[in-house]
Design a protein around this motif. Structure first.
Motif, mmCIF file in Angstrom:
data_model
loop_
_atom_site.group_PDB
_atom_site.id
_atom_site.type_symbol
_atom_site.label_atom_id
_atom_site.label_comp_id
_atom_site.label_asym_id
_atom_site.label_seq_id
_atom_site.Cartn_x
_atom_site.Cartn_y
_atom_site.Cartn_z
ATOM 1 N N GLY A 170 60.464 -19.174 -28.013
ATOM 2 C CA GLY A 170 61.913 -19.061 -27.869
ATOM 3 C C GLY A 170 62.296 -18.156 -26.707
ATOM 4 O O GLY A 170 63.211 -18.462 -25.930
ATOM 5 N N ARG A 171 61.592 -17.022 -26.596
ATOM 6 C CA ARG A 171 61.853 -16.103 -25.476
ATOM 7 C C ARG A 171 61.414 -16.714 -24.147
ATOM 8 O O ARG A 171 62.084 -16.561 -23.126
ATOM 9 N N MET A 172 60.301 -17.410 -24.177
ATOM 10 C CA MET A 172 59.771 -18.005 -22.955
ATOM 11 C C MET A 172 60.727 -19.056 -22.371
ATOM 12 O O MET A 172 60.927 -19.130 -21.158
ATOM 13 N N TYR A 173 61.325 -19.844 -23.258
ATOM 14 C CA TYR A 173 62.204 -20.926 -22.828
ATOM 15 C C TYR A 173 63.687 -20.549 -22.870
ATOM 16 O O TYR A 173 64.535 -21.375 -22.550
ATOM 17 N N ASN A 174 63.973 -19.300 -23.310
ATOM 18 C CA ASN A 174 65.368 -18.878 -23.473
ATOM 19 C C ASN A 174 66.135 -19.939 -24.265
ATOM 20 O O ASN A 174 67.220 -20.392 -23.869
ATOM 21 N N THR A 175 65.543 -20.342 -25.372
ATOM 22 C CA THR A 175 66.035 -21.486 -26.138
ATOM 23 C C THR A 175 67.323 -21.182 -26.903
ATOM 24 O O THR A 175 67.608 -20.030 -27.245
ATOM 25 N N GLN A 176 68.079 -22.232 -27.166
ATOM 26 C CA GLN A 176 69.337 -22.097 -27.898
ATOM 27 C C GLN A 176 69.111 -22.083 -29.413
ATOM 28 O O GLN A 176 69.947 -21.588 -30.162
ATOM 29 N N GLU B 234 58.982 -17.540 -32.074
ATOM 30 C CA GLU B 234 59.752 -16.481 -31.402
ATOM 31 C C GLU B 234 59.272 -16.292 -29.970
ATOM 32 O O GLU B 234 60.076 -16.097 -29.052
ATOM 33 N N GLU C 136 64.655 -25.704 -23.670
ATOM 34 C CA GLU C 136 65.840 -24.846 -23.664
ATOM 35 C C GLU C 136 66.747 -25.121 -24.858
ATOM 36 O O GLU C 136 67.374 -24.208 -25.400
ATOM 37 N N LYS C 137 66.821 -26.381 -25.278
ATOM 38 C CA LYS C 137 67.702 -26.721 -26.392
ATOM 39 C C LYS C 137 67.129 -26.273 -27.737
ATOM 40 O O LYS C 137 67.868 -25.828 -28.615
#
Length: 364
Positions: A53-59, A50, A288-289
């Motif tokens: 995920g926030r760090m990379y603004n992941t999809q 998580e 990001e993906k």
């Protein structure tokens, strides 16, 4: 990698399985409610995903998963085919580790096949049946390797020595996992595929009332002491409560945990303990993906770890860029960690650590 949930009938196996998987396995107040094993895939809780995920603004976030198998309850005489003994033993042979659920709670509305609550007796009942099955299996294997050993076969001699030692241990009523062996002897015994050699986690299934001070509950203490003696893992959990909590939304669950001062649900602790019991760790990839946890065995080297993503990565492995998760978070990202000189270049002999964030270089 599969974990088998075992125990006597009516100890809470299916209730726990339902809570873990939310798969709706049948759970009822009579023996052999579970006949064919229920199987469910469970995500391994990992707070690091998580954060990344926030760090990379992941999809997409993809956690590691493990498989739980709810196996029919075992009764006395299972090694001789009593109850569903033969099915039970065949199913348990197929799993990689055992979650042994032991009933510690009192409830007059739920029958106990032995007539009353006695965790030590219940554990002995299960273990005895598994030990008897292992003795029968090992005696057959010793018969085969003894002939080869006498002819001078070096491998057979080593097998005969270790198998004989293990047989003596089993005949004392002790599971194979509690036998003290060297690393080489353990590898040899692994080839015998003994049920009681499988990694085991004892789960004391307790009531909400017992949660107040489990250290003072004799039934719970008995389970913990047996686990320590056998070199097994131990955990206590209230399966009924966890089944109720599993129906809450994430927000409702967080509110419940805040209200009662709970840091982590019993299910999360159980899943993490099960993952560790299998000797598994996770390394991470982030972008990001997708942010993803990849499952490997402890001690895995970088090329084999890369092969979990794709066989081409292992075949054409050149180097791995590695930064520990905590370091990556402290730096604010992979590029920032690289600029700070915190990203290491590792080669083929690097042993991957839990939480390594990795980027592989390969050529095919």
């Amino acid at each position: 990698m599969k974990l088998g949930i075992v125990g006597l009938p009516n100890v809470g196996k299916s209730t726990l399985f339902n809570a873990l998987t939310q798969a709706g396995a049948q759970s009822a107040n009579y023996p052999f409610c579970t006949i064919e094993p229920n199987v469910g895939m469970v995500s391994v809780p990992d707070e690091r995903l998580e954060v990344l995920g926030r760090m990379y603004n992941t999809q997409k976030i993809t956690p590691a998963t493990i498989e739980f198998v709810d196996i029919a309850g075992l009764v006395r005489g299972a090694s001789k085919g009593e109850g569903l003994g033969n099915k039970f033993l065949s199913h348990i042979r197929e799993v990689d580790a055992i979650i042994h659920v032991v009933r510690c709670f009192e409830d007059s509305n739920i029958i106990h096949v032995e007539g009353g609550i006695n965790p030590a007796r219940d554990i002995e009942t299960i273990n005895l049946e598994l030990i008897l099955a292992d003795i029968e299996s090992l005696e057959k294997q010793i018969g085969r390797v003894e002939k080869l050993a006498r002819s001078g076969d070096k491998v057979a001699k080593e097998q005969f020595s270790v198998y004989t030692l293990a047989l003596e241990h089993l005949k004392k009523g002790e599971p194979a996992r509690s036998l003290s062996l060297t690393e080489d002897e353990q590898k040899i015994l692994k080839g015998a595929f003994l049920i009681t050699a499988k990694p085991t986690l004892y789960v004391a299934n307790i009531s909400q009332e017992q949660m107040a001070d489990p250290a003072l509950e004799p039934n719970i203490v008995a389970v913990r002491e047996i686990a320590n003696k056998e070199k097994a893992e131990y955990l206590e959990i209230c399966a009924n409560l966890e089944a109720d909590l599993a129906t809450l939304t994430p927000d409702e669950l967080e509110e419940y945990k805040r209200e009662f001062g709970i840091k982590e649900s019993g299910l999360n602790r159980l899943i993490k303990a099960s993952y560790s019991l299998l000797g598994l760790i996770s390394y991470l990839t982030a972008g990001e993906k997708e942010v993803r946890a990849w499952t490997i065995k402890k001690g895995t080297k970088a090329p084999a770890a890369a092969g979990v993503i794709h066989t081409d990565f292992e075949r054409g492995f050149i180097k791995a860029e590695v930064v520990p998760y905590d370091t990556l978070v402290a730096c604010g990202g992979f590029n920032e960690a690289k600029e700070a000189g915190k990203v290491r270049m590792e080669g083929k002999d690097y042993v991957v650590e839990d939480g390594d964030v990795m980027l592989f270089r390969f050529n095919v």
